[in-house]
Scaffold this motif. Structure first.
Motif, mmCIF file in Angstrom:
data_model
loop_
_atom_site.group_PDB
_atom_site.id
_atom_site.type_symbol
_atom_site.label_atom_id
_atom_site.label_comp_id
_atom_site.label_asym_id
_atom_site.label_seq_id
_atom_site.Cartn_x
_atom_site.Cartn_y
_atom_site.Cartn_z
ATOM 1 N N VAL A 291 0.871 -1.183 0.000
ATOM 2 C CA VAL A 291 0.000 0.000 0.000
ATOM 3 C C VAL A 291 0.904 1.227 0.000
ATOM 4 C CG1 VAL A 291 -1.957 1.143 1.118
ATOM 5 C CG2 VAL A 291 -1.614 -1.310 1.450
ATOM 6 N N PRO A 292 0.933 1.998 -1.108
ATOM 7 C CA PRO A 292 1.807 3.170 -1.151
ATOM 8 C C PRO A 292 1.238 4.309 -0.305
ATOM 9 C CG PRO A 292 0.498 3.035 -3.156
ATOM 10 C CD PRO A 292 0.152 1.816 -2.343
ATOM 11 N N ALA A 293 2.102 5.246 0.093
ATOM 12 C CA ALA A 293 1.617 6.416 0.830
ATOM 13 C C ALA A 293 0.750 7.244 -0.118
ATOM 14 C CB ALA A 293 2.803 7.238 1.324
ATOM 15 N N GLN A 294 -0.458 7.605 0.333
ATOM 16 C CA GLN A 294 -1.367 8.391 -0.504
ATOM 17 C C GLN A 294 -1.815 9.616 0.255
ATOM 18 O OE1 GLN A 294 -3.744 4.650 -1.307
ATOM 19 N NE2 GLN A 294 -4.846 6.173 -2.478
ATOM 20 N N ASP A 295 -1.714 10.780 -0.381
ATOM 21 C CA ASP A 295 -2.193 11.998 0.292
ATOM 22 C C ASP A 295 -3.702 11.982 0.424
ATOM 23 O OD1 ASP A 295 0.251 12.976 0.798
ATOM 24 O OD2 ASP A 295 0.404 14.123 -1.066
ATOM 25 N N SER A 296 -4.383 11.482 -0.605
ATOM 26 C CA SER A 296 -5.845 11.457 -0.506
ATOM 27 C C SER A 296 -6.385 10.272 -1.303
ATOM 28 C CB SER A 296 -6.442 12.750 -1.048
ATOM 29 O OG SER A 296 -6.175 12.845 -2.429
ATOM 30 N N TYR A 297 -7.600 9.880 -0.987
ATOM 31 C CA TYR A 297 -8.259 8.796 -1.732
ATOM 32 C C TYR A 297 -9.729 9.165 -1.882
ATOM 33 C CZ TYR A 297 -8.763 7.339 3.207
ATOM 34 O OH TYR A 297 -8.995 7.309 4.566
ATOM 35 N N GLU A 298 -10.287 8.851 -3.044
ATOM 36 C CA GLU A 298 -11.644 9.290 -3.363
ATOM 37 C C GLU A 298 -12.561 8.091 -3.556
ATOM 38 O OE1 GLU A 298 -13.972 12.337 -6.401
ATOM 39 O OE2 GLU A 298 -11.792 12.238 -6.409
ATOM 40 N N ILE A 299 -13.698 8.108 -2.839
ATOM 41 C CA ILE A 299 -14.652 6.998 -2.923
ATOM 42 C C ILE A 299 -15.284 6.984 -4.314
ATOM 43 C CG2 ILE A 299 -16.828 6.109 -1.992
ATOM 44 C CD1 ILE A 299 -16.077 7.524 0.670
ATOM 45 N N GLN A 300 -15.283 5.817 -4.929
ATOM 46 C CA GLN A 300 -15.913 5.698 -6.244
ATOM 47 C C GLN A 300 -17.423 5.767 -6.099
ATOM 48 O OE1 GLN A 300 -14.536 1.962 -7.799
ATOM 49 N NE2 GLN A 300 -12.399 2.619 -7.850
ATOM 50 N N THR A 301 -18.091 6.092 -7.207
ATOM 51 C CA THR A 301 -19.554 5.994 -7.228
ATOM 52 C C THR A 301 -19.898 4.756 -8.043
ATOM 53 O OG1 THR A 301 -19.606 7.327 -9.224
ATOM 54 C CG2 THR A 301 -19.920 8.498 -7.140
ATOM 55 N N PHE A 302 -21.178 4.379 -8.052
ATOM 56 C CA PHE A 302 -21.600 3.332 -8.982
ATOM 57 C C PHE A 302 -21.496 3.892 -10.396
ATOM 58 C CE2 PHE A 302 -23.913 1.593 -5.186
ATOM 59 C CZ PHE A 302 -23.239 0.389 -5.166
ATOM 60 N N LEU A 303 -21.566 3.026 -11.403
ATOM 61 C CA LEU A 303 -21.340 3.445 -12.789
ATOM 62 C C LEU A 303 -22.320 4.527 -13.241
ATOM 63 C CD1 LEU A 303 -20.461 0.007 -14.425
ATOM 64 C CD2 LEU A 303 -18.908 1.889 -13.893
ATOM 65 N N ASP A 304 -23.529 4.505 -12.676
ATOM 66 C CA ASP A 304 -24.512 5.532 -13.088
ATOM 67 C C ASP A 304 -24.368 6.822 -12.270
ATOM 68 O OD1 ASP A 304 -25.428 4.800 -10.620
ATOM 69 O OD2 ASP A 304 -27.438 4.213 -11.261
ATOM 70 N N GLY A 305 -23.308 6.890 -11.434
ATOM 71 C CA GLY A 305 -23.072 8.118 -10.670
ATOM 72 C C GLY A 305 -23.726 8.139 -9.298
ATOM 73 N N SER A 306 -24.494 7.092 -8.965
ATOM 74 C CA SER A 306 -25.172 7.109 -7.661
ATOM 75 C C SER A 306 -24.190 6.740 -6.541
ATOM 76 C CB SER A 306 -26.371 6.157 -7.660
ATOM 77 O OG SER A 306 -25.959 4.852 -7.988
ATOM 78 N N ILE A 307 -24.578 7.098 -5.308
ATOM 79 C CA ILE A 307 -23.677 6.933 -4.159
ATOM 80 C C ILE A 307 -23.409 5.456 -3.871
ATOM 81 C CG2 ILE A 307 -23.586 7.195 -1.626
ATOM 82 C CD1 ILE A 307 -24.790 9.911 -1.921
ATOM 83 N N LEU A 308 -22.138 5.166 -3.606
ATOM 84 C CA LEU A 308 -21.706 3.796 -3.314
ATOM 85 C C LEU A 308 -22.369 3.283 -2.043
ATOM 86 C CD1 LEU A 308 -19.579 1.604 -4.209
ATOM 87 C CD2 LEU A 308 -18.043 2.641 -2.545
ATOM 88 N N THR A 309 -22.845 2.046 -2.079
ATOM 89 C CA THR A 309 -23.315 1.364 -0.875
ATOM 90 C C THR A 309 -22.399 0.182 -0.632
ATOM 91 O OG1 THR A 309 -25.608 1.884 -1.405
ATOM 92 C CG2 THR A 309 -25.259 0.176 0.216
ATOM 93 N N MET A 310 -21.960 0.022 0.606
ATOM 94 C CA MET A 310 -21.164 -1.162 0.946
ATOM 95 C C MET A 310 -21.905 -1.939 2.021
ATOM 96 S SD MET A 310 -17.210 -0.482 1.098
ATOM 97 C CE MET A 310 -16.239 -0.244 -0.305
ATOM 98 N N TYR A 311 -22.074 -3.231 1.756
ATOM 99 C CA TYR A 311 -22.801 -4.037 2.741
ATOM 100 C C TYR A 311 -22.103 -5.378 2.899
ATOM 101 C CZ TYR A 311 -24.667 -5.997 -1.584
ATOM 102 O OH TYR A 311 -24.779 -6.564 -2.825
ATOM 103 N N ASP A 312 -22.420 -6.034 4.014
ATOM 104 C CA ASP A 312 -21.842 -7.347 4.279
ATOM 105 C C ASP A 312 -22.729 -8.425 3.669
ATOM 106 O OD1 ASP A 312 -23.868 -6.603 6.009
ATOM 107 O OD2 ASP A 312 -23.124 -7.782 7.678
#
Length: 436
Positions: A291-312
């Motif tokens: 894992v390289p050092a990263q200043d920032s990371y951006e959460i992806q959206t779904f392909l249609d631009g809607s907000i990502l949902t993460m579930y178990d």
């Protein structure tokens, strides 16, 4: 007085870390030694409270235990004291340990009787034993619940007989317990909607090396042809994928360059992909994760631009044990994500501590939280907090390591139950953490 971690956040960490053996595999694998009177050698055992308590419990019931080193142990279960299982001491000891339920399957297979305490462990919502008990019943076990003692007595008077069963939920421990009971049952047992986590695959691999006849390993339909006896074997446990996920999240949050060595990459399933969805760069290098050092990371959206949902979801879906980590890591990302914890109803209650630290989180209900990533505009603030369960404890520890100022985490016994020498290992990477 119980101990606490005192953490001063803001350090960038650097270096290599090796994950411990898998806690969730250990409790099943170590219980399986009861299936044979011959010697079983197990390596890569995590040196943690829950596992050490189980090893102690096995010694109490007559298993000869030889701890060759902190991570390797030889077990010989030639002389089991079944009378001890009815003693007050066993009831008290086994009641403290969630994993003690796992010795029921092997004892039923070999002796036709077992005793199970009402479960203890994490306070993350109801954890039922129904799957275990109903599965045992289908194999021919009668059970009595003793209300005075809070104890289940199980007995298979006519021996265990193979059968077809469809589990009401793909419980990992339930599947493991039923598989261990069925390996020496008469005839064929078929388990549908079985859990197929790497932990179960490892258990089946070990049992087959002992002479069991299990097919369908890795699928949700397991078939077991009963055999009359099992022999000894050697088994090496997988690295702990929850630790591996925790370290990926830790690297991203603290803007650190970390290499996770011997990560059992082929057994991680969807985990690396889920961290990439949070915008975290990681490279799989052979069996290591860089894992390289990263200043920032951006959460992806779904392909249609809607907000990502993460579930178990049961394996090969995303493990619930890493949702707490993902939630914390998202607080410092750019973008928003909905975390939906389907399996346990009180695992998200620790977010109030993160809100106190300055995170932007909306807790919708006991199962869902929306995290609005601040893209590091504001660092989290160090606070004093308490760890409610193993996984939230480490999530809070990661938050504290990335926060400004001093944090104190109390009730760290919960963290010690699942992570070995975590403070020492993080100090080697440059973390400012001490046990007080």
């Amino acid at each position: 007085m119980s101990s606490a971690f005192e953490v001063r956040g803001g350090n960038r960490l650097k270096g290599d870390i090796v994950p411990q053996g898998a806690k969730n595999e250990a409790l099943q694998i170590i219980s399986a030694v009861l299936l044979t009177p011959e010697k079983v050698t197990i390596s890569n055992i995590p040196d943690i409270l829950d596992v050490n308590l189980l090893i102690e419990l096995l010694a109490d019931i007559g298993v000869a235990v030889n701890r060759v080193s902190r991570d390797t142990c030889e077990f010989t279960a030639a002389n089991i004291d079944m009378a001890y299982l009815q003693s007050a001491e066993f009831k008290k000891k086994s009641g403290r340990l969630r994993g003690s339920v796992m010795i029921a399957g092997p004892l039923l297979a070999r002796y036709g009787k077992a005793y199970i305490p009402k479960p203890g462990g994490d306070k993350i919502g109801r954890r039922r034993l129904d799957t275990h008990i109903i599965g045992f019943e289908k194999l021919g076990v009668q059970f009595v619940y003793d209300t005075d003692d809070n104890f289940f007595r199980l007995e298979a008077a006519d021996g265990l007989k193979g059968t077809y069963m469809l589990l009401d939920e793909p419980s990992v421990t339930g599947t493991a317990n039923i598989v261990m009971a069925a390996v020496m049952a008469k005839g064929t047992t078929t388990i549908y909607n079985a859990a197929c986590e790497p932990y179960i695959q490892q258990l089946c691999k070990m049992l087959n090396s002992m002479g069991a006849n299990i097919s369908g390993v890795g699928s949700n339909l397991i078939t077991i042809e009963g055999v009359t006896s099992l022999k000894g074997c050697s088994h090496a446990m997988l690295p702990d994928m929850i630790e591996i996920g925790s370290f990926i999240g830790l690297a991203a949050m603290t803007q650190s360059e970390i290499t996770i060595r011997n990560a059992g990459v082929e057994h991680l399933g969807i985990i690396p992909e889920k961290f990439r969805q949070l915008g975290i760069h990681l490279e799989l290098r052979g069996n290591d994760i860089y894992v390289p050092a990263q200043d920032s990371y951006e959460i992806q959206t779904f392909l249609d631009g809607s907000i990502l949902t993460m579930y178990d979801h049961p394996w090969p879906g995303f493990t619930p044990d890493l949702l707490s980590i993902v939630l914390v890591v998202a607080t410092q990302a750019k973008g928003s994500v909905m975390i939906h914890q389907k399996m346990f109803e009180s695992r998200l209650f620790f977010v109030d501590k993160l809100i106190d630290m300055g995170a932007q989180i909306v807790l919708c209900d006991p199962h869902r939280a929306v995290v609005i990533g601040l893209g590091r505009e504001h660092a989290l603030r160090g606070i004093t907090m308490s760890s409610p369960d193993i996984r939230a404890g480490v999530a809070l520890l990661i938050a504290a390591l990335s926060a400004e100022g001093k944090s104190t985490i109390q009730n760290i016994e919960q963290i010690d139950r699942g992570y070995q020498y975590i403070d020492e290992r993080l100090r080697r990477l440059g973390a400012d953490i001490k046990r007080v």
